[in-house]
Design an enzyme around this catalytic site. Structure first.
Site, mmCIF file in Angstrom:
data_model
loop_
_atom_site.group_PDB
_atom_site.id
_atom_site.type_symbol
_atom_site.label_atom_id
_atom_site.label_comp_id
_atom_site.label_asym_id
_atom_site.label_seq_id
_atom_site.Cartn_x
_atom_site.Cartn_y
_atom_site.Cartn_z
ATOM 1 N N SER A 61 49.083 38.505 63.757
ATOM 2 C CA SER A 61 50.094 39.518 62.959
ATOM 3 C C SER A 61 49.491 39.894 61.550
ATOM 4 O O SER A 61 48.763 39.272 60.866
ATOM 5 C CB SER A 61 51.602 38.756 62.743
ATOM 6 O OG SER A 61 51.884 38.397 63.908
HETATM 7 N N1 SAH Z 1 51.725 33.553 64.915
HETATM 8 C C1 SAH Z 1 50.330 34.216 65.389
HETATM 9 C C2 SAH Z 1 50.439 35.568 66.070
HETATM 10 C C3 SAH Z 1 50.311 35.250 67.456
HETATM 11 S S1 SAH Z 1 50.533 36.751 68.676
HETATM 12 C C4 SAH Z 1 49.280 33.994 64.453
HETATM 13 O O1 SAH Z 1 49.556 33.750 63.391
HETATM 14 O O2 SAH Z 1 48.019 34.521 64.686
HETATM 15 C C5 SAH Z 1 51.850 36.074 69.565
HETATM 16 C C6 SAH Z 1 51.269 35.033 70.396
HETATM 17 O O3 SAH Z 1 52.593 34.437 71.342
HETATM 18 C C7 SAH Z 1 50.015 35.173 71.487
HETATM 19 O O4 SAH Z 1 49.148 34.087 71.419
HETATM 20 C C8 SAH Z 1 50.815 35.092 73.156
HETATM 21 O O5 SAH Z 1 49.868 34.367 73.537
HETATM 22 C C9 SAH Z 1 52.042 34.241 72.413
HETATM 23 N N2 SAH Z 1 52.960 34.079 73.500
HETATM 24 C C10 SAH Z 1 53.537 35.052 74.089
HETATM 25 N N3 SAH Z 1 54.602 34.640 74.957
HETATM 26 C C11 SAH Z 1 54.568 33.167 74.662
HETATM 27 C C12 SAH Z 1 55.613 32.304 75.063
HETATM 28 N N4 SAH Z 1 56.634 32.481 76.011
HETATM 29 N N5 SAH Z 1 55.552 30.973 74.662
HETATM 30 C C13 SAH Z 1 54.571 30.676 73.755
HETATM 31 N N6 SAH Z 1 53.612 31.621 73.441
HETATM 32 C C14 SAH Z 1 53.780 32.935 73.780
#
Ligand code: SAH
Length: 211
Positions: A61
């Site tokens: 993000s």
């Molecule tokens: N917080 C992260 C941002 C990740 S983007 C950072 O600091 O880098 C969002 C993430 O959520 C992705 O990696 C995606 O695979 C994950 N995601 C999507 N749906 C999900 C779910 N139901 N449970 C767990 N992770 C999920």
């Protein structure tokens, strides 16, 4: 001085300009090296205020979004925080650096393995789990705060149930294009709800998310 120290200082100045004021949060963002969470060829751009690809169609993000959500969550020392969407592990590291006890769930096992490697190497102690985070993490609930870092179609009831009284859920809710950030604060069996417009996240995919 590290190669990116000045860039990181600029990022902090920009976050302050944009209204981020939580001193502990700003200190954490000044010390966690975002470039260690951003893969090549994007590493150079780590301190721009933008989301960047981390593989598997997912993104780390934007710094302002991380700051805004974390500030909205109101993290205190020793708080138990659940993150849904570990991704690169950056958000989890920020929470850890602020003194929270962090639990994080990621559905993509390859991303989770990479994040774990980075977090372990940097000495951040975080409990992680591979799987669908939309149903929360019952064994470790209740949490003082839950932060969802992917966009959901609705607020999952299952997550609201896993928050302590006075605790918060911060989650982007909307369609696949645009989401609003919803902050739910538990007041007994009821929830106060505030909403901030105009965020863009990758989709939350799961039982209580997108199919
Ligand atoms: N917080 C992260 C941002 C990740 S983007 C950072 O600091 O880098 C969002 C993430 O959520 C992705 O990696 C995606 O695979 C994950 N995601 C999507 N749906 C999900 C779910 N139901 N449970 C767990 N992770 C999920």
């Amino acid at each position: 001085m590290g190669r990116f120290d000045l860039d990181r200082e600029d990022m902090i100045a920009l976050l302050k300009d944009r209204g981020i004021s939580d001193a502990r949060l700003l200190r954490a963002m000044a010390s966690v090296e975002r470039h260690l969470f951003v893969p090549e060829p994007f590493t150079q751009r780590s301190y721009e205020d933008s989301a960047l690809p981390i593989g598997k169609g997912q993104t780390i993000s934007q710094p302002y979004t991380v700051a805004f959500m974390t500030q909205a969550l109101g993290v205190r020392e020793r708080d138990r925080i659940l993150e849904i969407g570990t991704g690169s592990g950056y958000q989890a590291a920020i929470l850890c650096e602020m003194g929270a006890r962090v639990f994080s769930i990621e559905r993509n096992l390859e991303l989770l393995a990479t994040a774990r490697k980075t977090l372990d190497r940097l000495g951040y102690r975080i409990a992680t789990k591979g799987g669908d985070g939309t149903i929360g993490w019952n064994e470790y609930s209740p949490f003082d705060g839950i932060i969802v870092t992917a966009g959901a179609p609705d607020v999952p009831e299952s997550l609201l149930k896993q928050i302590v009284d006075g605790g918060k859920l911060v989650i982007p809710v909307g369609d696949l294009e645009m989401q609003n950030l919803i902050v739910c604060t538990r007041r007994g069996e009821a929830f106060d709800r505030t909403e901030v417009h105009g965020f863009k996240f990758v989709p939350l995919v799961g039982k209580m998310g997108w199919k």
